[in-house]
Design an enzyme around this catalytic site. Structure first.
Site, PDB file in Angstrom:
ATOM      1  N   ILE A 125       4.713  -0.643  -0.480  1.00  0.00           N
ATOM      2  CA  ILE A 125       4.695   0.334  -1.563  1.00  0.00           C
ATOM      3  C   ILE A 125       4.764   1.732  -0.965  1.00  0.00           C
ATOM      4  CG2 ILE A 125       2.140   0.264  -1.748  1.00  0.00           C
ATOM      5  CD1 ILE A 125       2.740   0.687  -4.887  1.00  0.00           C
ATOM      6  N   MET A 127       4.329   5.484  -1.674  1.00  0.00           N
ATOM      7  CA  MET A 127       3.865   6.632  -2.457  1.00  0.00           C
ATOM      8  C   MET A 127       3.890   7.885  -1.572  1.00  0.00           C
ATOM      9  SD  MET A 127       0.462   5.111  -4.313  1.00  0.00           S
ATOM     10  CE  MET A 127       0.302   3.417  -4.795  1.00  0.00           C
ATOM     11  N   THR A 128       3.304   7.785  -0.395  1.00  0.00           N
ATOM     12  CA  THR A 128       3.108   8.960   0.470  1.00  0.00           C
ATOM     13  C   THR A 128       4.431   9.485   1.017  1.00  0.00           C
ATOM     14  OG1 THR A 128       0.987   8.012   1.098  1.00  0.00           O
ATOM     15  CG2 THR A 128       1.837   9.790   2.488  1.00  0.00           C
ATOM     16  N   GLU A 244      -6.606  -1.535  -5.245  1.00  0.00           N
ATOM     17  CA  GLU A 244      -6.266  -1.242  -3.848  1.00  0.00           C
ATOM     18  C   GLU A 244      -7.520  -0.751  -3.110  1.00  0.00           C
ATOM     19  OE1 GLU A 244      -2.921   1.343  -3.214  1.00  0.00           O
ATOM     20  OE2 GLU A 244      -3.344   1.568  -1.078  1.00  0.00           O
ATOM     21  N   ARG A 270     -25.810  -9.777  27.736  1.00  0.00           N
ATOM     22  CA  ARG A 270     -25.700  -8.707  28.739  1.00  0.00           C
ATOM     23  C   ARG A 270     -27.100  -8.220  29.134  1.00  0.00           C
ATOM     24  NH1 ARG A 270     -22.023  -6.517  32.305  1.00  0.00           N
ATOM     25  NH2 ARG A 270     -22.511  -4.325  32.647  1.00  0.00           N
TER      26      ARG A 270
HETATM   27  C1  LIG Z   1      -1.661   3.542   8.977  1.00  0.00           C
HETATM   28  C2  LIG Z   1      -1.376   4.099   7.608  1.00  0.00           C
HETATM   29  C3  LIG Z   1      -0.861   3.251   6.637  1.00  0.00           C
HETATM   30  C4  LIG Z   1      -0.562   3.761   5.356  1.00  0.00           C
HETATM   31  N1  LIG Z   1       0.044   2.950   4.431  1.00  0.00           N
HETATM   32  C5  LIG Z   1       0.530   3.501   3.291  1.00  0.00           C
HETATM   33  C6  LIG Z   1       1.343   2.741   2.390  1.00  0.00           C
HETATM   34  O1  LIG Z   1       1.562   1.538   2.585  1.00  0.00           O
HETATM   35  N2  LIG Z   1       1.862   3.369   1.320  1.00  0.00           N
HETATM   36  C7  LIG Z   1       1.637   4.682   1.052  1.00  0.00           C
HETATM   37  O2  LIG Z   1       2.146   5.194   0.073  1.00  0.00           O
HETATM   38  N3  LIG Z   1       0.859   5.424   1.873  1.00  0.00           N
HETATM   39  C8  LIG Z   1       0.320   4.873   2.986  1.00  0.00           C
HETATM   40  N4  LIG Z   1      -0.441   5.636   3.838  1.00  0.00           N
HETATM   41  C9  LIG Z   1      -0.651   7.038   3.545  1.00  0.00           C
HETATM   42  C10 LIG Z   1      -2.066   7.403   3.188  1.00  0.00           C
HETATM   43  O3  LIG Z   1      -2.412   6.902   1.925  1.00  0.00           O
HETATM   44  C11 LIG Z   1      -2.147   8.947   3.276  1.00  0.00           C
HETATM   45  O4  LIG Z   1      -2.112   9.269   4.657  1.00  0.00           O
HETATM   46  C12 LIG Z   1      -3.370   9.507   2.624  1.00  0.00           C
HETATM   47  O5  LIG Z   1      -3.317   9.332   1.227  1.00  0.00           O
HETATM   48  C13 LIG Z   1      -3.531  11.022   2.902  1.00  0.00           C
HETATM   49  O6  LIG Z   1      -2.357  11.716   2.664  1.00  0.00           O
HETATM   50  P1  LIG Z   1      -1.742  12.701   3.788  1.00  0.00           P
HETATM   51  O7  LIG Z   1      -1.677  11.924   5.070  1.00  0.00           O
HETATM   52  O8  LIG Z   1      -0.505  13.284   3.287  1.00  0.00           O
HETATM   53  O9  LIG Z   1      -2.846  13.810   3.992  1.00  0.00           O
HETATM   54  P2  LIG Z   1      -2.946  15.180   3.157  1.00  0.00           P
HETATM   55  O10 LIG Z   1      -2.791  14.892   1.717  1.00  0.00           O
HETATM   56  O11 LIG Z   1      -2.052  16.167   3.804  1.00  0.00           O
HETATM   57  O12 LIG Z   1      -4.445  15.571   3.458  1.00  0.00           O
HETATM   58  C14 LIG Z   1      -4.863  16.128   4.715  1.00  0.00           C
HETATM   59  C15 LIG Z   1      -6.366  16.329   4.686  1.00  0.00           C
HETATM   60  O13 LIG Z   1      -6.699  17.179   3.596  1.00  0.00           O
HETATM   61  C16 LIG Z   1      -7.670  16.548   2.794  1.00  0.00           C
HETATM   62  N5  LIG Z   1      -7.508  16.921   1.391  1.00  0.00           N
HETATM   63  C17 LIG Z   1      -6.398  16.838   0.617  1.00  0.00           C
HETATM   64  N6  LIG Z   1      -6.681  17.210  -0.635  1.00  0.00           N
HETATM   65  C18 LIG Z   1      -8.001  17.536  -0.655  1.00  0.00           C
HETATM   66  C19 LIG Z   1      -8.896  17.977  -1.658  1.00  0.00           C
HETATM   67  N7  LIG Z   1      -8.511  18.142  -2.923  1.00  0.00           N
HETATM   68  N8  LIG Z   1     -10.193  18.212  -1.308  1.00  0.00           N
HETATM   69  C20 LIG Z   1     -10.613  18.022  -0.030  1.00  0.00           C
HETATM   70  N9  LIG Z   1      -9.808  17.590   0.958  1.00  0.00           N
HETATM   71  C21 LIG Z   1      -8.520  17.349   0.647  1.00  0.00           C
HETATM   72  C22 LIG Z   1      -7.427  15.056   2.983  1.00  0.00           C
HETATM   73  O14 LIG Z   1      -8.584  14.316   2.649  1.00  0.00           O
HETATM   74  C23 LIG Z   1      -7.117  15.014   4.459  1.00  0.00           C
HETATM   75  O15 LIG Z   1      -8.319  14.999   5.194  1.00  0.00           O
HETATM   76  C24 LIG Z   1      -0.820   5.118   5.079  1.00  0.00           C
HETATM   77  C25 LIG Z   1      -1.390   5.940   6.064  1.00  0.00           C
HETATM   78  C26 LIG Z   1      -1.656   5.454   7.305  1.00  0.00           C
HETATM   79  C27 LIG Z   1      -2.226   6.378   8.344  1.00  0.00           C
END
Ligand SMILES: Cc1cc2nc3c(=O)[nH]c(=O)nc-3n(C[C@H](O)[C@H](O)[C@H](O)COP(=O)(O)OP(=O)(O)OC[C@H]3O[C@@H](n4cnc5c(N)ncnc54)[C@H](O)[C@@H]3O)c2cc1C
Length: 381
Positions: A125, A127-128, A244, A270
């Protein structure tokens, strides 16, 4: 503490999952890490064992279990072996399944669900996006109508199973002016011209989980691949994210519990200063805290699983479960690394790998900050 939510059927199912894990996964676990990939044959074997279609109706080759507790049992047993296995399979049978079962037409079900259940069709899926994951309503991948087709342009990143998936549920913007109310879900299938996969991403943990970037360059998707209603994709995702997050919570806790159990054995063997290291009061108290943390958390997660099985789990409680278990998992496994001393830092030890594998759980499936936002908002703040 005796768990009360599971009955004989669930425990019988647990035994069969354990057999699958012992026979088909455990002997090859090191190979998968080296190859940075869970072999397709394991998917097919899971399919033959009837593990992938728990939520799928029988007429489409599923098990039609109709009880989320079976999902939870499967997740627990997979997470006991490793996070990567639970997350890769979990995305398929626990996260994508509800979209393909609840929102699809009969024709789509016929096309996708039998190979979904057999493990021939691996799903993901998307989304990101590279520009952001937390603010889902701001996603930028577009789908523009062209006759009865849609043309998708954009990209997704960090997509679990992205490299091997034959079908990706992709969230794309169909009405630019409507933000959350302008997002639609599409099934983008392997081989569609313009659908490319980027690198298999090099993560600090879970090397065997395939995590990829996906690119869409003018991908023509027929109307027959729209999942659910046009412009209702955001609502569809919001409705399914609690499952999820609950699946993540079950994974997190089961993974931590498995590593803690191994660590308990280790500290009894250990020795230092002429005694087992676990018997030093400091370590004994540390372990007492860790075991208590896991058991108390399990009581909450079990109640969430039971509530979800009864169709009563709220998004807020799912957020609490996901956030809390991710914190507990990371605390527990970090302490387990410490208790292993130098060996805890060596990749050949499972505890070291588990530590790296677990770090992501505070980030993905909605970061823990976003989970706290959901809980905080519910407090009227
Ligand atoms: C190994 C791995 C597998 C994944 N698998 C999937 C997948 O299958 N499908 C999919 O769609 N996505 C997937 N993801 C994506 C994952 O869901 C996102 O990385 C996550 O939702 C955060 O989005 P971002 O990385 O863009 O961080 P950002 O949105 O850029 O956020 C960066 C930081 O800012 C913080 N932040 C953002 N908004 C706020 C707020 N309002 N208040 C306080 N803090 C905030 C976040 O908590 C984070 O610490 C995966 C990620 C990883 C690392």
């Amino acid at each position: 503490m005796r768990r009360t939510i599971y009955g004989e059927d669930h425990e019988a199912f647990r035994d069969s999952v354990r057999q699958f894990v012992i026979r088909s996964v455990a002997p090859r676990a090191e190979e998968f890490i080296e190859r940075r990939l869970i072999d397709r044959e394991v998917w097919r074997e899971a399919g033959r064992q009837g593990l992938l279609g728990l939520e799928v109706p029988e007429e489409y080759d599923g098990a039609a279990a109709g009880d989320y507790r079976f999902n939870a049992v499967l997740i627990e047993e997979l997470a006991g072996v490793g996070m990567a296995l639970a997350s890769s399979f979990g995305i398929h049978f626990d996260v994508v399944a509800p979209y393909l079962v609840d929102l699809t037409t009969d024709e789509q079900k016929k096309r996708w669900l039998p190979p979904f259940c057999s493990g021939e069709l691996i799903t993901a899926i998307g989304m990101t996006e590279p520009g952001g994951g937390s603010d889902l309503a701001a996603l930028r991948t577009t789908a523009v109508r062209d006759g009865s087709d849609w043309i998708i342009d954009g990209s997704k990143t960090f997509i679990t199973n992205g490299y091997q998936a034959g079908l990706v549920v992709v969230a794309a913007r169909t009405s630019p002016e409507k933000r959350a109310k302008g997002i639609t879900l599409f099934a983008v299938e392997e081989g569609m011209p313009g659908f490319h996969r980027g690198r298999k991403l090099d993560k600090i943990g879970q090397p065997e989980a395939d995590t990829a970037e996906l690119f869409f360059e003018g991908v023509r998707v027929p109307a027959a691949n729209v999942i659910g209603e046009v412009d209702r994709g955001f609502v569809a995702m919001m409705e399914r994210l609690p499952q999820e997050r609950l699946g993540s919570a079950v994974t997190n806790l089961a993974h931590a519990a498995a590593v803690l159990a191994e660590t308990l054995s280790y500290v009894k063997e250990r020795r230092a200063f002429g005694q087992a290291i676990g018997s030093f009061q400091y370590n004994k108290f540390t372990l007492a805290d860790l075991v208590t943390k896991v058991e108390v958390t399990r009581a909450y997660v079990d109640q969430c699983v039971a509530a979800h099985a009864a169709g009563e789990l709220t998004a807020v409680d799912a957020a609490k479960a996901k956030m809390w278990t991710a914190e507990v998992q990371n605390q527990v496994i970090d302490a387990c690394v410490q208790l292993h001393g130098g060996y805890g830092y060596m990749k050949e030890y499972r505890v070291a790998r588990a530590w790296a594998d677990a770090r992501v759980t505070r980030i993905w499936a909605g970061s823990n900050e976003i989970m706290r936002e959901i809980v905080g908002r519910d407090l009227g703040l």
